[in-house]
Design a protein around this motif. Structure first.
Motif, mmCIF file in Angstrom:
data_model
loop_
_atom_site.group_PDB
_atom_site.id
_atom_site.type_symbol
_atom_site.label_atom_id
_atom_site.label_comp_id
_atom_site.label_asym_id
_atom_site.label_seq_id
_atom_site.Cartn_x
_atom_site.Cartn_y
_atom_site.Cartn_z
ATOM 1 N N LYS A 45 0.822 -1.207 0.000
ATOM 2 C CA LYS A 45 0.000 0.000 0.000
ATOM 3 C C LYS A 45 0.861 1.265 0.000
ATOM 4 O O LYS A 45 0.505 2.264 -0.631
ATOM 5 C CB LYS A 45 -0.941 0.004 1.208
ATOM 6 C CG LYS A 45 -2.113 -0.962 1.066
ATOM 7 C CD LYS A 45 -3.055 -0.863 2.257
ATOM 8 C CE LYS A 45 -4.274 -1.761 2.046
ATOM 9 N NZ LYS A 45 -5.205 -1.711 3.228
ATOM 10 N N ALA A 46 1.986 1.225 0.714
ATOM 11 C CA ALA A 46 2.886 2.387 0.758
ATOM 12 C C ALA A 46 3.459 2.676 -0.629
ATOM 13 O O ALA A 46 3.569 3.838 -1.048
ATOM 14 C CB ALA A 46 4.006 2.144 1.759
ATOM 15 N N ILE A 47 3.829 1.631 -1.361
ATOM 16 C CA ILE A 47 4.365 1.797 -2.710
ATOM 17 C C ILE A 47 3.273 2.331 -3.639
ATOM 18 O O ILE A 47 3.513 3.246 -4.442
ATOM 19 C CB ILE A 47 4.932 0.469 -3.238
ATOM 20 C CG1 ILE A 47 6.161 0.062 -2.404
ATOM 21 C CG2 ILE A 47 5.309 0.585 -4.711
ATOM 22 C CD1 ILE A 47 6.634 -1.356 -2.656
ATOM 23 N N GLU A 48 2.085 1.775 -3.532
ATOM 24 C CA GLU A 48 0.966 2.227 -4.376
ATOM 25 C C GLU A 48 0.637 3.689 -4.110
ATOM 26 O O GLU A 48 0.281 4.437 -5.036
ATOM 27 C CB GLU A 48 -0.265 1.363 -4.117
ATOM 28 C CG GLU A 48 -0.139 -0.060 -4.626
ATOM 29 C CD GLU A 48 -1.338 -0.923 -4.262
ATOM 30 O OE1 GLU A 48 -1.736 -1.761 -5.078
ATOM 31 O OE2 GLU A 48 -1.869 -0.776 -3.130
ATOM 32 N N HIS A 87 9.845 -0.029 -6.424
ATOM 33 C CA HIS A 87 8.705 -0.838 -5.994
ATOM 34 C C HIS A 87 9.142 -2.077 -5.210
ATOM 35 O O HIS A 87 8.392 -3.041 -5.096
ATOM 36 C CB HIS A 87 7.895 -1.283 -7.216
ATOM 37 C CG HIS A 87 7.201 -0.177 -7.929
ATOM 38 N ND1 HIS A 87 6.139 -0.381 -8.797
ATOM 39 C CD2 HIS A 87 7.402 1.163 -7.909
ATOM 40 C CE1 HIS A 87 5.741 0.777 -9.287
ATOM 41 N NE2 HIS A 87 6.492 1.731 -8.763
ATOM 42 N N ALA A 88 10.343 -2.059 -4.677
ATOM 43 C CA ALA A 88 10.868 -3.219 -3.957
ATOM 44 C C ALA A 88 10.333 -3.282 -2.532
ATOM 45 O O ALA A 88 10.022 -2.252 -1.931
ATOM 46 C CB ALA A 88 12.391 -3.163 -3.940
ATOM 47 N N PHE A 89 10.243 -4.491 -2.002
ATOM 48 C CA PHE A 89 9.853 -4.659 -0.595
ATOM 49 C C PHE A 89 10.747 -5.712 0.039
ATOM 50 O O PHE A 89 10.927 -6.808 -0.487
ATOM 51 C CB PHE A 89 8.363 -4.989 -0.440
ATOM 52 C CG PHE A 89 7.815 -6.058 -1.353
ATOM 53 C CD1 PHE A 89 7.471 -7.299 -0.854
ATOM 54 C CD2 PHE A 89 7.613 -5.802 -2.706
ATOM 55 C CE1 PHE A 89 6.946 -8.282 -1.684
ATOM 56 C CE2 PHE A 89 7.082 -6.773 -3.551
ATOM 57 C CZ PHE A 89 6.750 -8.019 -3.043
ATOM 58 N N GLY A 90 11.372 -5.334 1.153
ATOM 59 C CA GLY A 90 12.429 -6.115 1.764
ATOM 60 C C GLY A 90 12.015 -7.485 2.246
ATOM 61 O O GLY A 90 10.937 -7.667 2.816
#
Length: 251
Positions: A45-48, A87-90
């Motif tokens: 949601k944060a990326i969007e 758009h990466a997520f760790g």
């Protein structure tokens, strides 16, 4: 006897606190025995929220923590004239990237997808190194083909798995996967493999100065080196062989 009971109660409380701590950590960062509790929804949601789907045809960086923790990625690439989206997520694996592509990748129709995954895909995998490599590479091929089907005009840059001092036990395995992907990319016109193995390991010594204290994630010095010597040249190469692939909004 009373002291023993009190000590037992203290140990019990401490044990419960440790379990709760592990559960919270697993939930938050997808780590440890309680990683199954983790959900990516907050990250997604944060990326969007940060990047609008109105921004089409740009360069999208998609992958795990060494992209996700790169807070200055947008600014660093802007120095070379590129408008990019992170758009990466760790902690993500290829399976996670596939699962969320319909929200984080396809709606943006990027001109270039820069992919970064690595040891996350096999640290919990069972079997021999050969079996792990075969399974990992097979899934990656499926992922590339799926991305291409949904974003047919995009070129895909495959960043080699980084050789990490904090995960040195996986160096041989990572090199095996890299070699397989390099060979495969040479047979597919929309794939571009970037070999950055020597950036962090010369075969004898790891470049510890390029990493944060955890020895797994690049610090900003490492990120800038990655950018200047490996990522930007790959984007420049794509611009030369396919001058129309990077839209004006990406340059």
């Amino acid at each position: 006897m009373k002291k023993i009971k009190i000590a037992g109660m203290i140990l019990g409380i401490f044990g419960v606190a440790c379990i709760i701590g592990l559960a919270i950590t697993g939930w938050k960062i997808n780590w440890g025995p309680f990683r199954f509790l983790h959900t990516w929804e907050g990250d997604i949601k944060a990326i969007e929220k940060e990047y609008s789907t109105d921004c089409q045809g740009e360069v999208v960086f998609y992958g795990a923590s060494n992209f996700a923790l790169w807070d200055q990625l947008d600014e660093d690439l802007a120095e070379y004239g590129y408008t990019v989206q992170n758009h990466a997520f760790g902690g993500s694996t290829d399976e996670d990237l596939m699962e969320y592509a319909d929200r984080l990748l396809y709606p943006y129709q990027p001109s270039v997808i820069v992919l970064q995954t690595g040891s996350n895909d096999y640290v919990n995998m069972l079997g021999t190194d050969r079996e792990k490599v075969d399974k990992c590479v097979s899934y990656k091929k499926k992922m590339y083909e799926t991305f291409h089907q949904n974003v047919p005009n995009a070129h895909i840059v495959i960043m080699s798995g980084l050789l990490l001092p904090g995960r040195s036990e996986y160096t041989t395995l990572t090199k095996m996967v890299n070699e397989e992907l390099k060979s495969y990319a040479e047979t597919v016109d929309y794939l571009h493999f970037v070999d950055a193995e020597e950036m962090t390991y010369d075969g004898f010594t790891y470049r510890e100065d390029l990493f944060r204290k955890d020895r797994i994630h690049l610090n900003h010095t490492g990120e800038l080196l990655w950018c200047e010597e490996y990522i930007v040249p790959a984007l420049e190469e794509i611009s030369l062989i396919a001058p129309d692939i990077l839209s004006e909004s990406s340059l």
